[in-house]
Design a protein around this motif. Sequence first.
Motif: not given
Length: 329
Positions: A298-316
């Motif tokens: 189990g792992e969790m990655v925190l992103l500096d993004a909004g709820h639709y984080l896959y729109r803005s951080h897809s590459k990451e």
Amino acid sequence: MSVTQAAEKEIRSVTKTKRVLHILLKIIVAVVIAILLFVAIVYTVNKISSHSEQKRMEQYGQHVSVDGKQMNVSIQGQGEETVVILPGFGTAAPALDFKPLIAELSPNYKVVVIEPFGYGLSDQTEKERSTANIVSEIHEALQSLHINRYILMGHSISGLYSLSYVNHYPNEVRAFIGLDSSVPSLSEQKIDSTVTKPIKWFRNLGFARLQLKLSADPYKGLPYDEQTQEQLDILIRKNMYNTTQLNEAESMYSNFKAAEQLTFPPNLPVLFFVQANHPVTDQWIPEHEKQIEESLHGEMVLLDAGHYLYRSHSKEIAEKFRGFMRGIQ
């Protein structure tokens, strides 16, 4: 003051009152007419625009038969492993909405985006939007496509449905990837027909289109080409507040309650991508941590993004996902 003068004064007072009431009545009638005219214009514009947009709507993906209806599924990529993506609540066109993430994943994976009933180009349904029904329908779609082993990736409310899914079909799901996925302990508010009925009127009269016109563009500045944005706009107007999605909203509270005792199987690899600063609750990160505290992988990655984080951080997201999957080979 004489009796005659008093009578004349009373007559003038009554006349003045009548005149004022007459003016007020005219104003009220004028306001009512203006409101009705405004509603008629909104309704007519919506009907004409919807008809025009129907002609410009482009087909994508493929239809599979599920429970006697047609469910739309998009498949891209030729990888040996399959990633099945499930959308968050109200996502108008999942196969288009996930396009940036699909572009990052498809060189290495076969990417399957399910558009549940009421979403994208799928049919609507009157069947109860319980977790059990939604999970069963998704599984039937995958079985129709002969997809029997896959990684499940769910955004928002699909995290709740996926929790049930992985417990029902543990031999099929290789891993679960949560995209700011919902957790049972942080329930949505209860919604019933007293809320959804006025929304149906709001939609049917065309005010949903007006609401969208006055709202900010959710795709502005994001990696979506002009044609995709146009199709997203059309499908947002087509599916916003449709009956199936409103039924899902009514079922949401009970779906959360039904999932409160569910946990991810300890041997199922789970990777969460979570927004670092939730705008409403400070329990978003702790509750996700609880979901994976018993997980062997189990792992969790925190992103500096909004709820639709896959729109803005897809590459990451794609890079971290590939690394995570290599680590559990």
